[in-house]
Design a protein around this motif. Structure first.
Motif, PDB file in Angstrom:
ATOM      1  N   THR A 235     -34.340   0.457 -29.587  1.00 41.11           N
ATOM      2  CA  THR A 235     -34.898   0.258 -31.057  1.00 41.11           C
ATOM      3  C   THR A 235     -36.030   0.977 -31.181  1.00 41.11           C
ATOM      4  OG1 THR A 235     -36.192  -1.573 -30.450  1.00 41.11           O
ATOM      5  CG2 THR A 235     -33.966  -1.970 -30.829  1.00 41.11           C
ATOM      6  N   ALA A 236     -36.349   1.399 -32.540  1.00 43.97           N
ATOM      7  CA  ALA A 236     -37.492   2.020 -33.019  1.00 43.97           C
ATOM      8  C   ALA A 236     -38.767   1.385 -32.413  1.00 43.97           C
ATOM      9  CB  ALA A 236     -37.711   1.930 -34.628  1.00 43.97           C
ATOM     10  N   GLY A 237     -38.854   0.242 -32.108  1.00 47.34           N
ATOM     11  CA  GLY A 237     -39.983  -0.305 -31.691  1.00 47.34           C
ATOM     12  C   GLY A 237     -40.129  -0.072 -30.246  1.00 47.34           C
ATOM     13  N   GLY A 238     -39.273   0.720 -29.586  1.00 49.30           N
ATOM     14  CA  GLY A 238     -39.620   0.787 -28.185  1.00 49.30           C
ATOM     15  C   GLY A 238     -38.795  -0.338 -27.365  1.00 49.30           C
ATOM     16  N   GLY A 239     -38.420  -1.397 -27.610  1.00 47.60           N
ATOM     17  CA  GLY A 239     -37.801  -2.450 -27.081  1.00 47.60           C
ATOM     18  C   GLY A 239     -36.331  -2.336 -26.941  1.00 47.60           C
ATOM     19  N   GLY A 240     -35.762  -3.194 -26.337  1.00 51.55           N
ATOM     20  CA  GLY A 240     -34.293  -3.287 -26.320  1.00 51.55           C
ATOM     21  C   GLY A 240     -34.006  -2.771 -24.976  1.00 51.55           C
ATOM     22  N   GLY A 241     -32.404  -2.706 -24.881  1.00 51.77           N
ATOM     23  CA  GLY A 241     -31.958  -2.139 -23.684  1.00 51.77           C
ATOM     24  C   GLY A 241     -31.320  -3.082 -22.690  1.00 51.77           C
ATOM     25  N   ALA A 242     -30.481  -2.740 -21.839  1.00 53.91           N
ATOM     26  CA  ALA A 242     -29.880  -3.644 -21.016  1.00 53.91           C
ATOM     27  C   ALA A 242     -29.897  -3.334 -19.720  1.00 53.91           C
ATOM     28  CB  ALA A 242     -28.411  -4.030 -21.528  1.00 53.91           C
ATOM     29  N   VAL A 243     -29.877  -4.033 -18.551  1.00 56.77           N
ATOM     30  CA  VAL A 243     -29.855  -3.995 -17.388  1.00 56.77           C
ATOM     31  C   VAL A 243     -28.976  -5.027 -16.726  1.00 56.77           C
ATOM     32  CG1 VAL A 243     -31.456  -3.977 -15.282  1.00 56.77           C
ATOM     33  CG2 VAL A 243     -32.388  -3.192 -17.327  1.00 56.77           C
ATOM     34  N   HIS A 244     -28.155  -4.145 -15.953  1.00 57.81           N
ATOM     35  CA  HIS A 244     -27.224  -5.179 -15.085  1.00 57.81           C
ATOM     36  C   HIS A 244     -27.100  -4.707 -13.638  1.00 57.81           C
ATOM     37  CE1 HIS A 244     -23.458  -7.015 -14.225  1.00 57.81           C
ATOM     38  NE2 HIS A 244     -23.066  -6.003 -13.405  1.00 57.81           N
ATOM     39  N   ILE A 245     -27.645  -5.588 -12.777  1.00 58.70           N
ATOM     40  CA  ILE A 245     -27.357  -5.653 -11.435  1.00 58.70           C
ATOM     41  C   ILE A 245     -26.309  -6.205 -10.872  1.00 58.70           C
ATOM     42  CG2 ILE A 245     -29.058  -5.768  -9.370  1.00 58.70           C
ATOM     43  CD1 ILE A 245     -31.287  -5.582 -11.295  1.00 58.70           C
TER      44      ILE A 245
ATOM     45  N   GLY B 114     -36.405  -6.288  -2.868  1.00 61.46           N
ATOM     46  CA  GLY B 114     -36.815  -5.398  -3.954  1.00 61.46           C
ATOM     47  C   GLY B 114     -37.392  -6.010  -5.165  1.00 61.46           C
ATOM     48  N   ALA B 115     -37.644  -5.047  -6.218  1.00 60.13           N
ATOM     49  CA  ALA B 115     -37.733  -5.597  -7.284  1.00 60.13           C
ATOM     50  C   ALA B 115     -37.467  -4.487  -8.438  1.00 60.13           C
ATOM     51  CB  ALA B 115     -39.463  -5.670  -7.495  1.00 60.13           C
ATOM     52  N   VAL B 116     -37.136  -4.724  -9.864  1.00 60.84           N
ATOM     53  CA  VAL B 116     -36.750  -4.079 -10.701  1.00 60.84           C
ATOM     54  C   VAL B 116     -37.801  -4.342 -11.957  1.00 60.84           C
ATOM     55  CG1 VAL B 116     -34.952  -3.544 -12.267  1.00 60.84           C
ATOM     56  CG2 VAL B 116     -34.479  -4.302 -10.023  1.00 60.84           C
ATOM     57  N   ALA B 117     -38.246  -2.988 -12.580  1.00 57.58           N
ATOM     58  CA  ALA B 117     -38.886  -3.080 -13.681  1.00 57.58           C
ATOM     59  C   ALA B 117     -38.181  -2.162 -14.789  1.00 57.58           C
ATOM     60  CB  ALA B 117     -40.224  -2.524 -13.454  1.00 57.58           C
ATOM     61  N   THR B 118     -38.019  -2.539 -16.057  1.00 61.39           N
ATOM     62  CA  THR B 118     -37.642  -1.689 -16.909  1.00 61.39           C
ATOM     63  C   THR B 118     -38.598  -1.401 -18.281  1.00 61.39           C
ATOM     64  OG1 THR B 118     -36.760  -3.442 -18.379  1.00 61.39           O
ATOM     65  CG2 THR B 118     -35.334  -2.509 -16.755  1.00 61.39           C
ATOM     66  N   GLY B 119     -38.451  -0.542 -18.873  1.00 62.29           N
ATOM     67  CA  GLY B 119     -39.293  -0.171 -20.079  1.00 62.29           C
ATOM     68  C   GLY B 119     -40.486   0.873 -19.755  1.00 62.29           C
ATOM     69  N   ALA B 120     -41.042   1.344 -20.787  1.00 63.13           N
ATOM     70  CA  ALA B 120     -42.010   2.392 -20.704  1.00 63.13           C
ATOM     71  C   ALA B 120     -43.162   1.976 -19.786  1.00 63.13           C
ATOM     72  CB  ALA B 120     -42.603   2.869 -21.944  1.00 63.13           C
TER      73      ALA B 120
END
Length: 145
Positions: A24-34, A40-46
């Motif tokens: 989205t324009a605000g930089g959020g959103g998105g989907a992650v499917h594992i 381990g560990a997972v991080a998303t986003g800027a």
């Protein structure tokens, strides 16, 4: 022909099992499917940050060493509130070495434990004044016998 805002799609590929969301324009959103993950560990986003706090039991570890491992982990967590100094950095390094050694081998070397116990017993630093430091000293004494 698609416009610059549209994406071309290759119909020869199978569709993804999970829908992909556009940012989205605000930089959020998105989907992650594992589908399947072990450790381990997972991080998303800027500005995503992943930290793993695995607590798997080390191989062939006796109860006294397990108690020491938990005490070491607790002290390392408590030390986060202290201002970083040469002393806190050194103690944290020793604690990290002991934690790693126990995790890898199921035991900690007596020389390293003796040095750490002596350092914490002197109480000459802020680390020695933490209640969790006393627990490490007691647990180390149990392991050392």
């Amino acid at each position: 022909m698609p416009s610059g805002d549209e994406q071309e799609r290759d119909d020869s590929q199978e569709p993804a099992s999970e829908p992909v969301q556009e940012p989205t324009a605000g930089g959020g959103g998105g989907a992650v499917h594992i589908g399947n993950m072990s450790g381990g560990a997972v991080a998303t986003g800027a500005h995503g940050r992943a930290t793993s706090y695995g607590r798997a039991a080390p191989p062939q570890t006796d109860e006294a060493t397990l108690a020491l491992l938990e005490a070491v982990r607790a002290l390392r967590a408590d030390m986060r509130v202290l201002a970083a100094t040469d002393e806190t950095t050194a103690v944290d390094g020793e604690l990290g070495e002991i934690e790693g050694e126990i995790t890898r081998t199921g035991r900690a070397g007596p020389g390293r434990l003796t040095r750490l116990r002596e350092r914490l017993e002197t109480g000459a630093s802020a680390v020695g004044m933490l209640a969790s430091a006393a627990a490490v000293v007691q647990a180390a004494a149990q392991v050392l016998g």
